[in-house]
Design a protein around this motif. Structure first.
Motif, mmCIF file in Angstrom:
data_model
loop_
_atom_site.group_PDB
_atom_site.id
_atom_site.type_symbol
_atom_site.label_atom_id
_atom_site.label_comp_id
_atom_site.label_asym_id
_atom_site.label_seq_id
_atom_site.Cartn_x
_atom_site.Cartn_y
_atom_site.Cartn_z
ATOM 1 N N LYS A 76 0.734 -1.121 -0.035
ATOM 2 C CA LYS A 76 0.006 0.186 -0.071
ATOM 3 C C LYS A 76 0.698 1.241 0.015
ATOM 4 O O LYS A 76 0.454 2.347 -0.113
ATOM 5 C CB LYS A 76 -0.995 -0.272 1.341
ATOM 6 N N SER A 77 2.254 1.202 0.063
ATOM 7 C CA SER A 77 3.198 2.394 0.268
ATOM 8 C C SER A 77 4.480 1.835 0.025
ATOM 9 O O SER A 77 4.571 0.466 0.018
ATOM 10 C CB SER A 77 3.032 3.105 1.750
ATOM 11 N N THR A 78 5.375 2.730 -0.134
ATOM 12 C CA THR A 78 6.590 2.406 -0.427
ATOM 13 C C THR A 78 7.304 1.560 0.816
ATOM 14 O O THR A 78 8.026 0.746 0.792
ATOM 15 C CB THR A 78 7.519 3.663 -0.893
ATOM 16 N N ALA A 79 7.136 2.220 2.047
ATOM 17 C CA ALA A 79 7.324 1.602 3.222
ATOM 18 C C ALA A 79 6.768 0.142 3.412
ATOM 19 O O ALA A 79 7.562 -0.611 3.949
ATOM 20 C CB ALA A 79 7.077 2.470 4.383
ATOM 21 N N ASP A 80 5.529 -0.163 3.210
ATOM 22 C CA ASP A 80 5.053 -1.450 2.995
ATOM 23 C C ASP A 80 5.860 -2.184 2.227
ATOM 24 O O ASP A 80 6.274 -3.612 2.453
ATOM 25 C CB ASP A 80 3.456 -1.175 2.855
ATOM 26 N N LEU A 81 6.062 -1.650 0.923
ATOM 27 C CA LEU A 81 6.755 -2.486 0.016
ATOM 28 C C LEU A 81 8.105 -2.998 0.565
ATOM 29 O O LEU A 81 8.357 -4.200 0.366
ATOM 30 C CB LEU A 81 6.746 -1.790 -1.414
ATOM 31 N N ILE A 82 8.835 -1.959 1.096
ATOM 32 C CA ILE A 82 10.191 -2.422 1.551
ATOM 33 C C ILE A 82 9.937 -3.381 2.630
ATOM 34 O O ILE A 82 10.761 -4.270 2.779
ATOM 35 C CB ILE A 82 10.730 -1.082 1.802
ATOM 36 N N ALA A 83 9.093 -3.183 3.732
ATOM 37 C CA ALA A 83 8.855 -4.263 4.691
ATOM 38 C C ALA A 83 8.797 -5.553 3.987
ATOM 39 O O ALA A 83 9.378 -6.744 4.697
ATOM 40 C CB ALA A 83 7.690 -3.761 5.732
ATOM 41 N N LYS A 128 14.582 6.357 -3.076
ATOM 42 C CA LYS A 128 13.450 7.054 -3.697
ATOM 43 C C LYS A 128 13.197 8.298 -2.914
ATOM 44 O O LYS A 128 13.144 8.324 -1.706
ATOM 45 C CB LYS A 128 12.278 6.552 -3.738
ATOM 46 N N PRO A 129 12.969 9.553 -3.572
ATOM 47 C CA PRO A 129 12.560 10.612 -2.685
ATOM 48 C C PRO A 129 11.357 10.541 -1.884
ATOM 49 O O PRO A 129 10.612 9.873 -2.557
ATOM 50 C CB PRO A 129 12.608 11.998 -3.645
ATOM 51 N N LYS A 130 11.165 10.978 -0.731
ATOM 52 C CA LYS A 130 9.911 10.762 -0.052
ATOM 53 C C LYS A 130 8.768 11.632 -0.565
ATOM 54 O O LYS A 130 8.984 12.775 -0.812
ATOM 55 C CB LYS A 130 10.273 10.975 1.443
#
Length: 118
Positions: A55-62, A116-118
């Motif tokens: 659902k987000s970049t942070a979620d994808l990284i996790a 990636k820029p936030k």
């Protein structure tokens, strides 16, 4: 490599490991290592599919970090099969190479996402 190709590749890894585990000798050691290997190798593809729905970049990284951990663990169990002399290195070289490549691509994706820029 696109998302669908990577899904296919991780599923093929799981199928190869399933066949490998089915061919292991019927010993306590092979049973324990085989179960662990089967769990980690099948988790690679399952967790990648989950990452594709992040659902987000942070979620994808996790979620990709879980793929990374499972791929690395898969390599560990493959190494143990060799070290315990249950299977020869020659028989596992190709499978270990494929697992290493999946691991490397996952790590590269995580690094790119973190930049990636936030």
């Amino acid at each position: 490599m696109n998302e669908q190709q990577f899904k296919t590749r991780t599923k093929q890894l799981a199928l190869r490991v399933i066949r490998l585990v089915e061919s292991l000798p019927n010993t306590k050691t092979a049973d324990v290592i085989g179960k662990q290997l089967l769990r980690s190798a099948t988790s690679v593809g399952a967790n990648y599919r989950s990452a594709c729905r992040a659902k987000s970049t942070a979620d994808l990284i996790a979620k990709l970090s879980i793929v990374e951990e499972e791929a690395d663990e898969t390599l560990y169990w493959l190494e143990l099969l060799i070290a315990s002399r249950l299977i020869t290195v020659e028989k596992l070289n190709n499978l270990m190479q494929e697992t290493s490549e999946i691991l490397a691509m996952t790590v590269a994706s995580i690094k790119t996402l973190r930049q990636k820029p936030k």
